[in-house]
Design an enzyme around this catalytic site. Structure first.
Site, mmCIF file in Angstrom:
data_model
loop_
_atom_site.group_PDB
_atom_site.id
_atom_site.type_symbol
_atom_site.label_atom_id
_atom_site.label_comp_id
_atom_site.label_asym_id
_atom_site.label_seq_id
_atom_site.Cartn_x
_atom_site.Cartn_y
_atom_site.Cartn_z
ATOM 1 N N SER A 64 54.909 42.227 46.938
ATOM 2 C CA SER A 64 56.218 42.206 47.783
ATOM 3 C C SER A 64 56.879 40.762 47.564
ATOM 4 C CB SER A 64 55.834 42.522 49.153
ATOM 5 O OG SER A 64 55.148 43.928 49.314
ATOM 6 N N ASN A 116 57.803 48.241 42.953
ATOM 7 C CA ASN A 116 57.016 47.999 44.214
ATOM 8 C C ASN A 116 57.558 49.122 45.536
ATOM 9 O OD1 ASN A 116 55.110 46.494 45.722
ATOM 10 N ND2 ASN A 116 56.655 45.494 46.979
ATOM 11 N N CYS A 118 19.305 25.571 44.421
ATOM 12 C CA CYS A 118 18.985 24.673 45.284
ATOM 13 C C CYS A 118 19.026 25.602 46.757
ATOM 14 C CB CYS A 118 20.069 23.327 45.344
ATOM 15 S SG CYS A 118 21.548 24.153 46.199
ATOM 16 N N CYS A 153 25.407 22.397 44.959
ATOM 17 C CA CYS A 153 25.477 21.790 43.663
ATOM 18 C C CYS A 153 26.427 22.380 42.609
ATOM 19 C CB CYS A 153 23.870 21.992 43.220
ATOM 20 S SG CYS A 153 23.654 23.774 42.766
ATOM 21 N N GLY A 163 53.427 46.103 42.145
ATOM 22 C CA GLY A 163 52.631 46.099 43.317
ATOM 23 C C GLY A 163 52.487 44.888 44.239
ATOM 24 N N HIS A 193 44.387 34.136 42.833
ATOM 25 C CA HIS A 193 43.785 33.947 44.218
ATOM 26 C C HIS A 193 42.177 34.039 43.973
ATOM 27 C CE1 HIS A 193 47.762 35.378 46.763
ATOM 28 N NE2 HIS A 193 47.826 34.061 46.000
ATOM 29 N N GLN A 234 47.600 38.403 41.708
ATOM 30 C CA GLN A 234 47.184 37.962 43.115
ATOM 31 C C GLN A 234 46.127 38.686 43.416
ATOM 32 O OE1 GLN A 234 51.194 38.994 44.435
ATOM 33 N NE2 GLN A 234 51.127 37.158 45.443
ATOM 34 N N ASN A 235 45.317 39.702 42.670
ATOM 35 C CA ASN A 235 44.173 40.380 42.899
ATOM 36 C C ASN A 235 42.830 39.561 42.633
ATOM 37 O OD1 ASN A 235 45.855 42.080 44.056
ATOM 38 N ND2 ASN A 235 45.715 43.459 42.011
HETATM 39 ZN ZN LIG Z 1 22.968 25.153 44.503
#
Ligand SMILES: [Zn+2]
Length: 258
Positions: free
Chosen positions: A202, A226, A163, A138, A200, A127, A109-110
């Protein structure tokens, strides 16, 4: 050497044995794995990253779109902490387990890329990641480091080299969908697993928190490390409340060297 109670020692031995016997061990890691590296949990209130002026919505996709200056002002201290953070002994232990073929994958999840920095190869980032930035116009993707360094130093918002539109860190913000590929991979890993370790986390953020349940339904073993109980501790074969950076190296040592 750390000395643990005899009860904890027994659990360490038991866990090491489960890891040795497992054919497909998978670990799910959360913010608690990186707190010993000095990184707060950006999704958790009370982590020190939030104040009254900066409610949860600042880390959202809509704020990023409507007020990128505000988003980047909030993001800068977090980016700085992550930019300078180093893997801790828990990350290194997991890299060693994977290298010795006792661990098939790390579902995390880190966003801090510390698993990769410590040498882990199969890392599924649920995540998103701080490793790359993507152009909002772009969709050109760039390696984050050359852009994050000046941003952290001066606060200068990163712009697309093609861009000149604003670059978005490839982290999943509130209001944004989980990356489909990562989610598919994670579910596959959970279903194949005969042992799931949780370290680590929950297990509060869905749908990632539901992954161990998918493995349990297939008969997998479950170990939870945990600092506070999770909703699945009742289903765990063993639970540890010790610091992950203390306990994971000891378990790993036991797996590798008996
Ligand atoms: Zn761009």
């Amino acid at each position: 050497m750390n000395s643990f109670s005899s009860q904890t020692e027994t659990k360490i031995q038991f866990t090491a044995e489960l890891i040795r016997q497992a054919k497909h061990a998978v670990i799910l890691t959360g913010a608690g794995l990186s707190t010993p590296s000095g990184i707060p949990d950006f999704r958790s209130t009370g982590s020190g990253l939030w104040s009254k002026d900066e409610p949860l919505e600042v880390a959202s996709l809509s704020t990023f779109r409507t007020n990128p200056e505000r988003f980047f002002a909030w993001f800068r201290p977090l980016a700085s902490q992550i930019f300078y953070a180093q893997p801790n002994p828990a990350h290194l232990a997991l890299a060693a387990l994977e290298k010795a073929n006792y661990l098939k994958s790390i579902i995390t999840q880190n966003i801090d890329t510390l698993h990769q920095k410590s040498g882990s190869k199969t890392v599924i980032e649920m995540h998103g990641t701080m490793q790359t930035l993507t152009c909002t116009q772009c969709y050109h993707q760039v390696n984050a480091e050359p852009y994050l360094a000046p941003f952290v130093e001066t606060g200068k918002i990163p712009h697309c080299p093609k861009c000149n539109q604003i670059l978005k860190p490839d982290v999943i913000l509130f209001g944004e969908q989980l990356p489909q590929t990562a989610w598919t991979q994670a579910q596959k890993q959970a279903r194949q697993a005969d042992l799931v370790l949780v370290a680590g986390s929950s297990l509060e953020v869905l749908p990632v928190a539901g992954l161990p349940m998918q493995a349990l339904d297939k008969g997998a073993h479950l170990i939870i490390i945990n600092n506070m109980p999770t909703y699945l501790n009742v289903r765990a074969d063993a639970e540890f409340f010790e610091d992950v950076s203390l306990i994971l190296p000891v378990i790993t040592e036991r797996v590798l060297h008996g």
